[in-house]
Design an enzyme around this catalytic site. Structure first.
Site, PDB file in Angstrom:
ATOM      1  N   LYS A   1       0.864  -1.186   0.000  1.00 51.62           N
ATOM      2  CA  LYS A   1       0.000   0.000   0.000  1.00 51.62           C
ATOM      3  C   LYS A   1       0.895   1.229   0.000  1.00 51.62           C
ATOM      4  O   LYS A   1       1.426   1.626   1.033  1.00 51.62           O
ATOM      5  CB  LYS A   1      -0.911   0.022   1.230  1.00 51.62           C
ATOM      6  CG  LYS A   1      -2.044   1.011   1.055  1.00 51.62           C
ATOM      7  CD  LYS A   1      -2.447   1.754   2.312  1.00 51.62           C
ATOM      8  CE  LYS A   1      -1.700   3.010   2.556  1.00 51.62           C
ATOM      9  NZ  LYS A   1      -1.820   4.116   1.582  1.00 51.62           N
TER      10      LYS A   1
ATOM     11  N   GLU B   1       9.148   1.656  11.581  1.00 51.54           N
ATOM     12  CA  GLU B   1      10.170   2.703  11.633  1.00 51.54           C
ATOM     13  C   GLU B   1       9.452   4.041  11.580  1.00 51.54           C
ATOM     14  O   GLU B   1       8.695   4.314  10.644  1.00 51.54           O
ATOM     15  CB  GLU B   1      11.145   2.528  10.460  1.00 51.54           C
ATOM     16  CG  GLU B   1      11.969   1.258  10.589  1.00 51.54           C
ATOM     17  CD  GLU B   1      12.644   1.129  11.948  1.00 51.54           C
ATOM     18  OE1 GLU B   1      13.279   2.110  12.394  1.00 51.54           O
ATOM     19  OE2 GLU B   1      12.524   0.068  12.587  1.00 51.54           O
TER      20      GLU B   1
ATOM     21  N   CYS C   1      13.244  11.602   7.916  1.00 55.63           N
ATOM     22  CA  CYS C   1      13.167  11.149   9.302  1.00 55.63           C
ATOM     23  C   CYS C   1      14.471  11.478  10.010  1.00 55.63           C
ATOM     24  O   CYS C   1      14.493  11.672  11.213  1.00 55.63           O
ATOM     25  CB  CYS C   1      12.881   9.666   9.356  1.00 55.63           C
ATOM     26  SG  CYS C   1      14.015   8.714   8.354  1.00 55.63           S
TER      27      CYS C   1
ATOM     28  N   GLU D   1       7.994  16.570  16.084  1.00 57.26           N
ATOM     29  CA  GLU D   1       8.503  16.443  14.719  1.00 57.26           C
ATOM     30  C   GLU D   1       7.691  17.352  13.798  1.00 57.26           C
ATOM     31  O   GLU D   1       6.475  17.222  13.705  1.00 57.26           O
ATOM     32  CB  GLU D   1       8.409  14.990  14.218  1.00 57.26           C
ATOM     33  CG  GLU D   1       9.106  14.807  12.875  1.00 57.26           C
ATOM     34  CD  GLU D   1       8.974  13.400  12.302  1.00 57.26           C
ATOM     35  OE1 GLU D   1       7.862  12.832  12.344  1.00 57.26           O
ATOM     36  OE2 GLU D   1       9.979  12.880  11.789  1.00 57.26           O
TER      37      GLU D   1
HETATM   38  P1  NAP Z   1       2.343   8.641   7.646  1.00 57.43           P
HETATM   39  O1  NAP Z   1       1.348   9.700   7.490  1.00 57.43           O
HETATM   40  O2  NAP Z   1       2.440   7.917   8.932  1.00 57.43           O
HETATM   41  O3  NAP Z   1       2.086   7.605   6.461  1.00 57.43           O
HETATM   42  C1  NAP Z   1       2.931   6.487   6.220  1.00 57.43           C
HETATM   43  C2  NAP Z   1       2.159   5.428   5.491  1.00 57.43           C
HETATM   44  O4  NAP Z   1       1.141   4.910   6.357  1.00 57.43           O
HETATM   45  C3  NAP Z   1       1.426   5.944   4.255  1.00 57.43           C
HETATM   46  O5  NAP Z   1       1.493   4.949   3.262  1.00 57.43           O
HETATM   47  C4  NAP Z   1       0.013   6.122   4.775  1.00 57.43           C
HETATM   48  O6  NAP Z   1      -0.968   6.060   3.770  1.00 57.43           O
HETATM   49  C5  NAP Z   1      -0.102   4.931   5.680  1.00 57.43           C
HETATM   50  N1  NAP Z   1      -1.202   4.965   6.646  1.00 57.43           N
HETATM   51  C6  NAP Z   1      -1.859   6.039   7.163  1.00 57.43           C
HETATM   52  N2  NAP Z   1      -2.803   5.624   8.040  1.00 57.43           N
HETATM   53  C7  NAP Z   1      -2.755   4.267   8.072  1.00 57.43           C
HETATM   54  C8  NAP Z   1      -3.479   3.250   8.772  1.00 57.43           C
HETATM   55  N3  NAP Z   1      -4.456   3.525   9.639  1.00 57.43           N
HETATM   56  N4  NAP Z   1      -3.157   1.961   8.530  1.00 57.43           N
HETATM   57  C9  NAP Z   1      -2.174   1.646   7.670  1.00 57.43           C
HETATM   58  N5  NAP Z   1      -1.463   2.558   6.977  1.00 57.43           N
HETATM   59  C10 NAP Z   1      -1.735   3.847   7.186  1.00 57.43           C
HETATM   60  O7  NAP Z   1       3.815   9.173   7.350  1.00 57.43           O
HETATM   61  P2  NAP Z   1       4.259  10.016   6.101  1.00 57.43           P
HETATM   62  O8  NAP Z   1       3.669  11.374   6.227  1.00 57.43           O
HETATM   63  O9  NAP Z   1       4.031   9.254   4.849  1.00 57.43           O
HETATM   64  O10 NAP Z   1       5.837  10.040   6.299  1.00 57.43           O
HETATM   65  C11 NAP Z   1       6.484  10.917   7.160  1.00 57.43           C
HETATM   66  C12 NAP Z   1       6.833  10.232   8.462  1.00 57.43           C
HETATM   67  O11 NAP Z   1       7.614   9.076   8.204  1.00 57.43           O
HETATM   68  C13 NAP Z   1       7.690  11.087   9.356  1.00 57.43           C
HETATM   69  O12 NAP Z   1       7.235  10.964  10.678  1.00 57.43           O
HETATM   70  C14 NAP Z   1       9.081  10.478   9.200  1.00 57.43           C
HETATM   71  O13 NAP Z   1       9.938  10.719  10.276  1.00 57.43           O
HETATM   72  C15 NAP Z   1       8.756   9.044   9.041  1.00 57.43           C
HETATM   73  N6  NAP Z   1       9.835   8.307   8.389  1.00 57.43           N
HETATM   74  C16 NAP Z   1      10.575   7.433   9.143  1.00 57.43           C
HETATM   75  C17 NAP Z   1      11.620   6.746   8.573  1.00 57.43           C
HETATM   76  C18 NAP Z   1      12.469   5.808   9.380  1.00 57.43           C
HETATM   77  O14 NAP Z   1      13.222   5.038   8.800  1.00 57.43           O
HETATM   78  N7  NAP Z   1      12.380   5.833  10.690  1.00 57.43           N
HETATM   79  C19 NAP Z   1      11.897   6.922   7.222  1.00 57.43           C
HETATM   80  C20 NAP Z   1      11.121   7.804   6.486  1.00 57.43           C
HETATM   81  C21 NAP Z   1      10.076   8.478   7.083  1.00 57.43           C
HETATM   82  P3  NAP Z   1      -1.666   7.393   3.225  1.00 57.43           P
HETATM   83  O15 NAP Z   1      -0.610   8.109   2.473  1.00 57.43           O
HETATM   84  O16 NAP Z   1      -2.737   6.852   2.368  1.00 57.43           O
HETATM   85  O17 NAP Z   1      -2.153   8.168   4.410  1.00 57.43           O
END
Ligand code: NAP
Ligand code: MG
Length: 522
Positions: A213, A294, A328, A423
């Protein structure tokens, strides 16, 4: 001779130098070509079927809102169930494919991706707002993950190499790593190719099948990867491409009794939600779901008075504002000792003012943030910052037909301030003053996160102590805190930054396998 012995040791894919005119022109051509595909429609891939739905996700160019990168089919629960069934069916044959053959698919994919490098980078420039070097680094990392995990699976499959066992007289003992089952792969948008490819390929090369997804803001580049895997002959159903709402299909699949594991990268909030949901047991479920999560970061750089102050200022600016701070690993905090505070702050401000803002396809240093939700959230934090610190640079939105925000620096920010603790995931840097280097480290450690950090000093004893006491998954000394390389810097964070899965390291594939000990009496 086996395939394996023909492989050279893993080496990182080199970055393209866009100061060379030929490379810049090649990227411009790739962008022009990628623009021919604007407005295209994309199907779901479920088993061997391509399904176009009426409901669509609109993927817009965040740097030019007039451009729609693609209209991507959007799954509902019914289609999610169909994808689960396709993955379950494919697992029955895929799990029997020898590890070396599974690895061969990744090697082939890496080769194709290398050949079509600029094409993939160009699509990311349009879909995610990366500049040339950021997009190229993303594609290079995707190639690295394919090459690295292929070799890792081969290593794990060699009996007694990955885990030598103690000999017991009269017994033949072995440990074999076998796959888990069907996994749900949920990547974020900020490394829309690298992380999507890394998470998916690790699960698949380990013998699992997946429902992928993608993030709703970057589904087109994920589709390009899925098509590439099809092109190199990966059997249908091994990767099922299922864009859709996280809340709808995400929750459905996380809660599904046949889901064996969830591999998630994204925000703390969504990660914790998935963790709670995955911990419940659905009727008919016969395992504990495995979760790799992560999550976010509030990373930072500590500078003492012995440090190379120019190098420190450059690293602070690169870490805070690379890809508009949407990493991140972004260094959104800096703690500087009193003795050199004013000097470093001045250097940071000067370097930040030099960052030109503009269209990603014209390769500006600073581009847009990903979408309207992010845009508004970041601007809100900038307003909060104005009451929590001294605004030095930026402080609001920037010109352009997209989500442009000025690189923003606040000085004199207290360690407990919201912009020091939460963040923001945008181009906002908070700087704090410490009386000495130990206090600076204490301020750095005062966070619920623990992903990356960096310590700038020329004092060997202090460096040794910092290596012990700065609490994060990826700690650097005298360099920026972004830019982890596959193989060299296994990646993953502590505390609310996640499960410390160490992507791009020797431990990573173990999370997508289960070990079976085989003991045969001779
Ligand atoms: P996000 O809003 O948490 O979304 C991540 C993924 O989860 C997207 O594919 C999103 O889909 C999906 N998602 C949302 N709600 C969900 C649910 N209830 N069940 C299953 N999946 C769901 O994060 P983001 O805005 O894409 O990315 C930014 C974040 O990622 C930041 O906090 C960053 O620090 C973190 N990050 C961490 C790492 C690491 O290695 N630690 C690396 C990169 C990024 P939708 O797009 O459809 O909402
Ligand atoms: Mg999001």
């Amino acid at each position: 001779m086996s395939i394996v012995t023909n492989r050279s040791p893993f080496a990182n894919e080199p970055f393209v130098d866009f100061k060379l005119e030929e490379n810049r022109i090649a990227m411009e051509k790739a962008i022009a070509k990628a623009k021919e595909a604007l407005n295209a429609e994309y199907p779901l891939h479920i088993g061997a079927e391509k399904i176009y739905t009426e409901a669509k996700i609109q993927s817009r160019n965040p740097g030019n809102l007039d451009e729609v990168v693609g209209y991507v089919s959007k799954a509902n629960r019914e289609l999610a169930e169909k994808a689960m069934q396709a993955a379950l069916a494919a697992f029955e044959t895929w799990k029997k494919v020898p590890a070396a053959d599974r690895a061969e698919y990744l090697f082939k994919a890496a080769k194709r991706l290398r050949e079509r490098k600029h094409e993939f980078s160009a699509t990311m420039i349009l879909e995610s707002g990366k500049n040339y070097a950021e997009a190229d680094a993303d594609t290079a990392e995707a190639i690295d993950f394919l090459e690295y995990y292929a070799r890792e699976m081969i290593r794990l499959s060699r009996i007694n190499e990955a885990q030598p066992l103690t000999a017991v007289a009269g017994e033949d003992n072995k440990l074999r790593y076998i796959p888990l089952g069907v996994g749900i792969v949920i990547p974020p948008w900020n490394f829309p190719l690298a992380i999507c490819v890394g998470m998916t390929s690790a699960a698949v090369v380990s013998g699992n099948t997946v429902v992928l997804k993608p993030a709703s803001t970057t589904p087109v580049i994920a589709h390009m990867f899925v098509e590439l895997m099809e092109e190199i002959g990966l059997p249908p159903g091994v990767i099922n491409y299922l864009p859709g709402s996280g809340a709808e299909v995400g929750d459905y699949l996380t809660g599904h009794p046949r889901t064996r594991f969830v591999s998630f990268t994204g925000s703390k909030e969504v990660g914790l939600h998935i963790s709670r949901l995955a911990a419940e047991t659905a009727p008919g479920q016969i395992w504990i779901k495995r979760l790799v999560a992560e999550m976010g970061g509030k990373d930072g750089i500590v500078v003492d008075e012995t440090a190379d102050l120019d190098a420190a200022a450059q690293a602070i600016v690169a870490s805070a504002f690379g890809f508009q701070g949407q990493k991140c690993s972004a260094g959104s905090r800096a703690f500087i000792v009193e003795a050199v505070y004013d000097q470093v702050v001045e250097k940071v401000a000067a370097l930040t003012k030099r960052l030109a803002i503009g269209l990603p396809e014209e390769n500006y240093a600073a581009g847009p943030v990903i979408d309207e939700t992010s845009f508004r959230r970041i601007l809100d934090y900038i307003e909060i910052g104005k009451s929590e610190g001294r605004l030095l640079v930026g402080g609001g939105k920037a010109e352009g037909n997209g989500y442009y925000i000025q690189p923003t620096v606040f000085a004199d920010v207290d360690g407990k301030a919201r912009i020091m603790q939460e963040e923001i995931f945008g181009p906002v840097l908070a700087i704090g003053k410490a009386k000495d280097w130990r206090e600076a480290i204490a301020l750095y450690n005062d966070t619920e996160f623990g992903l990356t950090g960096s310590f700038f000093s020329r004092d060997e004893a202090r460096i040794e102590e910092a290596l012990d006491t700065m609490h994060c998954g990826n700690l650097y000394v005298n360099r920026k805190c972004t830019g982890a390389l596959v193989g060299a810097h296994p990646f993953g964070g502590f505390n609310m930054s996640g499960t410390d899965s160490k992507a791009g390291g020797h431990d990573y594939l173990l999370q997508f396998t289960q070990a079976k000990a085989l003991s045969v009496k001779k």
